[in-house]
Design a protein around this motif. Structure first.
Motif, mmCIF file in Angstrom:
data_model
loop_
_atom_site.group_PDB
_atom_site.id
_atom_site.type_symbol
_atom_site.label_atom_id
_atom_site.label_comp_id
_atom_site.label_asym_id
_atom_site.label_seq_id
_atom_site.Cartn_x
_atom_site.Cartn_y
_atom_site.Cartn_z
ATOM 1 N N ILE A 247 82.328 50.075 119.442
ATOM 2 C CA ILE A 247 82.621 49.334 118.220
ATOM 3 C C ILE A 247 83.661 50.140 117.445
ATOM 4 O O ILE A 247 83.542 51.357 117.316
ATOM 5 C CB ILE A 247 81.387 49.203 117.309
ATOM 6 C CG1 ILE A 247 80.255 48.456 117.981
ATOM 7 C CG2 ILE A 247 81.754 48.535 115.987
ATOM 8 C CD1 ILE A 247 78.943 48.565 117.215
ATOM 9 N N SER A 248 84.664 49.441 116.926
ATOM 10 C CA SER A 248 85.608 50.062 116.008
ATOM 11 C C SER A 248 85.749 49.106 114.837
ATOM 12 O O SER A 248 86.304 48.016 114.983
ATOM 13 C CB SER A 248 86.957 50.297 116.681
ATOM 14 O OG SER A 248 87.833 50.955 115.784
ATOM 15 N N LEU A 249 85.229 49.495 113.709
ATOM 16 C CA LEU A 249 85.191 48.627 112.544
ATOM 17 C C LEU A 249 85.969 49.287 111.410
ATOM 18 O O LEU A 249 85.745 50.460 111.092
ATOM 19 C CB LEU A 249 83.732 48.399 112.131
ATOM 20 C CG LEU A 249 83.446 47.522 110.939
ATOM 21 C CD1 LEU A 249 83.894 46.090 111.204
ATOM 22 C CD2 LEU A 249 81.955 47.552 110.622
ATOM 23 N N ASN A 250 86.879 48.538 110.818
ATOM 24 C CA ASN A 250 87.671 49.027 109.684
ATOM 25 C C ASN A 250 87.367 48.161 108.487
ATOM 26 O O ASN A 250 87.411 46.934 108.570
ATOM 27 C CB ASN A 250 89.165 48.948 110.007
ATOM 28 C CG ASN A 250 89.519 49.820 111.186
ATOM 29 O OD1 ASN A 250 89.460 51.026 111.092
ATOM 30 N ND2 ASN A 250 89.862 49.200 112.293
ATOM 31 N N ILE A 251 87.068 48.799 107.361
ATOM 32 C CA ILE A 251 86.731 48.082 106.135
ATOM 33 C C ILE A 251 87.648 48.574 105.024
ATOM 34 O O ILE A 251 87.713 49.771 104.745
ATOM 35 C CB ILE A 251 85.256 48.323 105.756
ATOM 36 C CG1 ILE A 251 84.347 47.873 106.899
ATOM 37 C CG2 ILE A 251 84.910 47.615 104.452
ATOM 38 C CD1 ILE A 251 82.909 48.320 106.766
ATOM 39 N N TRP A 252 88.376 47.635 104.401
ATOM 40 C CA TRP A 252 89.295 47.986 103.325
ATOM 41 C C TRP A 252 88.549 48.047 101.997
ATOM 42 O O TRP A 252 87.904 47.093 101.588
ATOM 43 C CB TRP A 252 90.429 46.968 103.231
ATOM 44 C CG TRP A 252 91.404 47.287 102.146
ATOM 45 C CD1 TRP A 252 91.593 46.601 100.972
ATOM 46 C CD2 TRP A 252 92.329 48.372 102.109
ATOM 47 N NE1 TRP A 252 92.557 47.198 100.224
ATOM 48 C CE2 TRP A 252 93.037 48.296 100.897
ATOM 49 C CE3 TRP A 252 92.618 49.417 102.978
ATOM 50 C CZ2 TRP A 252 94.025 49.201 100.538
ATOM 51 C CZ3 TRP A 252 93.602 50.327 102.615
ATOM 52 C CH2 TRP A 252 94.288 50.218 101.422
ATOM 53 N N GLN B 122 89.318 51.936 96.098
ATOM 54 C CA GLN B 122 89.816 53.243 96.520
ATOM 55 C C GLN B 122 91.179 53.166 97.202
ATOM 56 O O GLN B 122 91.798 54.199 97.449
ATOM 57 C CB GLN B 122 88.809 53.899 97.472
ATOM 58 C CG GLN B 122 87.456 54.160 96.865
ATOM 59 C CD GLN B 122 87.501 55.195 95.770
ATOM 60 O OE1 GLN B 122 88.222 56.184 95.856
ATOM 61 N NE2 GLN B 122 86.741 54.962 94.718
ATOM 62 N N GLN B 123 91.594 51.934 97.537
ATOM 63 C CA GLN B 123 92.840 51.728 98.280
ATOM 64 C C GLN B 123 92.859 52.574 99.550
ATOM 65 O O GLN B 123 93.824 53.285 99.846
ATOM 66 C CB GLN B 123 94.062 52.030 97.393
ATOM 67 C CG GLN B 123 94.245 51.047 96.249
ATOM 68 C CD GLN B 123 94.715 49.689 96.746
ATOM 69 O OE1 GLN B 123 95.812 49.583 97.266
ATOM 70 N NE2 GLN B 123 93.885 48.674 96.604
#
Length: 111
Positions: free
Chosen positions: A39-44, A48-49
């Motif tokens: 799993i590779s999950l990115n959350i913006w 905090q930018q």
């Protein structure tokens, strides 16, 4: 308003290393947990930018599969950049990186 849920279940060994990864989503046609090796999950985080990342992979995932996983993830992000922002240059550069990495893997396999 419709809501959708994505669920990850990670089984850890005695050293807290992922042994099994399973996932399910509300709209999944399977209706039960499916296996995954990584799993590779990115959350913006808008406040905090910055991006929070969660990267997990099963301890027995072969290295060559992991490298292919990363290449395909970058290619998928390239398509998302193109469709969501219309930035052809950025998408093309990401696809070029994927092609370069595929050649790198091919050269490693020849050795």
């Amino acid at each position: 308003m419709k809501k959708s849920e994505i669920k990850f279940v990670v089984e850890l060994d005695s050293e807290n290393i992922p042994d099994k990864i399973k996932w399910d989503a509300t709209d999944s046609p399977q209706g039960n947990l499916s296996e995954a090796k990584a799993i590779s999950l990115n959350i913006w985080d808008q406040k905090q930018q910055s991006t929070m990342r969660i990267d997990l992979w099963e301890k027995d995932m072969p290295v060559d599969e992991m490298k292919r996983f990363f290449i395909e993830a970058i290619g998928g992000m390239a398509e998302t950049v193109k469709t969501s922002t219309g930035d052809d240059f950025m998408a093309d550069e990401m696809h070029a990186l994927c092609r370069k990495l595929v050649k790198h893997l091919e050269n490693l396999n020849k050795q």
